[in-house]
Scaffold this active site. Structure first.
Site, PDB file in Angstrom:
ATOM      1  CG  HIS A   1      -1.965  -1.041   1.242  1.00 30.21           C
ATOM      2  ND1 HIS A   1      -3.038  -1.019   0.372  1.00 30.21           N
ATOM      3  CD2 HIS A   1      -2.121  -2.141   2.017  1.00 30.21           C
ATOM      4  CE1 HIS A   1      -3.819  -2.065   0.614  1.00 30.21           C
ATOM      5  NE2 HIS A   1      -3.288  -2.766   1.600  1.00 30.21           N
TER       6      HIS A   1
ATOM      7  CG  HIS B   1      -2.771  -9.712  -3.922  1.00 34.38           C
ATOM      8  ND1 HIS B   1      -3.195 -10.588  -4.912  1.00 34.38           N
ATOM      9  CD2 HIS B   1      -2.649 -10.451  -2.791  1.00 34.38           C
ATOM     10  CE1 HIS B   1      -3.340 -11.795  -4.396  1.00 34.38           C
ATOM     11  NE2 HIS B   1      -3.014 -11.744  -3.109  1.00 34.38           N
TER      12      HIS B   1
ATOM     13  CG  ASN C   1      -1.089 -16.233  -2.823  1.00 36.44           C
ATOM     14  OD1 ASN C   1      -1.487 -17.216  -3.446  1.00 36.44           O
ATOM     15  ND2 ASN C   1      -0.814 -16.270  -1.542  1.00 36.44           N
TER      16      ASN C   1
ATOM     17  NE  ARG D   1      -3.554 -20.442  -3.678  1.00 39.86           N
ATOM     18  CZ  ARG D   1      -3.785 -19.477  -4.566  1.00 39.86           C
ATOM     19  NH1 ARG D   1      -3.001 -18.407  -4.593  1.00 39.86           N
ATOM     20  NH2 ARG D   1      -4.783 -19.577  -5.411  1.00 39.86           N
TER      21      ARG D   1
ATOM     22  CG  HIS E   1      -2.182  -6.805 -18.498  1.00 41.55           C
ATOM     23  ND1 HIS E   1      -2.872  -7.949 -18.178  1.00 41.55           N
ATOM     24  CD2 HIS E   1      -2.777  -5.807 -17.794  1.00 41.55           C
ATOM     25  CE1 HIS E   1      -3.846  -7.669 -17.332  1.00 41.55           C
ATOM     26  NE2 HIS E   1      -3.823  -6.374 -17.089  1.00 41.55           N
TER      27      HIS E   1
ATOM     28  N   GLY F   1      -7.502 -21.919  11.137  1.00 44.95           N
ATOM     29  CA  GLY F   1      -6.930 -21.528  12.424  1.00 44.95           C
ATOM     30  C   GLY F   1      -5.607 -20.816  12.302  1.00 44.95           C
ATOM     31  N   GLY F   2      -5.411 -20.127  11.188  1.00 46.07           N
ATOM     32  CA  GLY F   2      -4.180 -19.364  11.002  1.00 46.07           C
ATOM     33  C   GLY F   2      -4.127 -18.150  11.906  1.00 46.07           C
ATOM     34  NE  ARG F   3       0.898 -13.623  14.742  1.00 46.95           N
ATOM     35  CZ  ARG F   3       1.174 -12.373  14.352  1.00 46.95           C
ATOM     36  NH1 ARG F   3       1.105 -12.052  13.071  1.00 46.95           N
ATOM     37  NH2 ARG F   3       1.520 -11.457  15.238  1.00 46.95           N
TER      38      ARG F   3
END
Length: 308
Positions: A105, A115, A117, A119, A154, A267-269
């Protein structure tokens, strides 16, 4: 103390983790260099149900108001509902998930928010064939868009996809437009980029190579845009519009984002999961920009189009 037994997983998860840890380091170093003032502070955490991560946040820099770059590797003996929505046969199975997620930001409203990501995920259940897949991508959210910036963004996305097939960029570009879409607003979150999920076609090595290309290509796409716009003068009007538009970011992340849902369900942080939210934001009832103003111009960019 963590007493959860770690599910059996292949060495593939370790290969993915090694790359992802290095990627977090690389991106953090590049963001610090861009900012020129602030440094990341690391918050290492553990997940009671298994695993943990490294949350790194840079605040109040010369360029970035807040930048977060997270690495996590979590595991457990029960898949969260968001992970089995399309694979009900895996309900009750174990999993290993590792990834890097970032949101930047900037202070200057002429520098886009972004953004990214990447994984890796494995799931297994007795009597059911084990599965693995990669996912990720990157997207750009300008407040005052420039065509040359969006075309550059792009072009990098298209070129990094090219070695993996001529259909890859069009497919993942379209998926990005569809995924980062605020249905209740009838607009995209920004000008798109790449998004892919459930990737396992072509074998592990090929999928890992593509994910590396996406993770490493992010800096090639974003850094030149920052360098072009970071010295653009701005004032209270631009700042107020930036804060208003950040509200759309909040809406998407809390209403639609799968990563947020998976993190909370598994149950992540919580602080790390919600790190993506902007540090300052404003909401205004029934806001309408002045006709033909720079602010009104943004609306034309929030519908999918071909840029390259």
């Amino acid at each position: 103390m963590n007493t959860t037994a770690q599910p059996t997983h292949s060495p593939q998860a370790d290969q993915a983790e090694t790359f992802l840890r290095e990627l977090q380091d690389r991106i953090c170093a590049a963001v610090e260099k861009l900012d020129g003032k602030a440094r990341f502070v690391e918050d290492a955490w553990t997940r009671p149900a298994g695993g943990g991560g490294r949350t790194r946040v840079l605040r109040d820099g010369a360029l970035f108001e807040q930048a977060g770059v997270n690495f996590s590797r979590v595991y457990g003996n029960k898949l969260p509902p968001s992970a089995t929505a399309h694979r009900p046969d895996l309900v009750g199975g174990s999993f290993v998930a590792t990834g890097v997620s970032l949101v930047l930001h900037p202070k200057n409203p002429y520098v886009p928010t972004t953004h990214a990501n990447v994984r890796y995920f494995e799931a297994s259940k007795p009597g059911v064939e084990s599965v693995w897949w990669f996912g990720g991508g990157f997207d750009l959210t300008p407040f005052y868009p420039f065509d040359e910036d969006v075309v550059h963004w792009h072009t990098v996305a298209r070129d990094l996809c090219a070695p993996f097939g001529t259909d890859v960029y069009p497919r993942y570009k379209r998926w990005c437009d569809e995924y980062f879409h605020l249905k209740h607003r009838g607009e995209t979150r920004g000008v798109g980029g790449l998004f892919y999920d459930d990737l396992n076609e072509g074998g592990f090595a090929r999928c890992l190579d593509f994910t590396k290309a996406v993770g490493q290509g992010f800096l090639d796409a974003y850094v030149p845009i920052v360098q072009r716009r970071q010295a653009t003068p701005w004032g209270e009007r631009e700042r107020e519009f930036q804060l208003y538009r950040r509200g759309r970011y909040v809406e998407f992340n809390l209403v639609y984002d799968r990563g947020t849902l998976f993190g909370l369900q598994s149950g992540g942080r919580t602080e790390s999961i919600l790190m993506s939210l902007p540090p300052r934001v404003r909401f205004e009832y029934a806001y309408q920009p002045e006709p033909d103003s720079p602010e009104a111009r943004l609306a034309a960019y929030l519908q999918p189009r071909d840029w390259v």
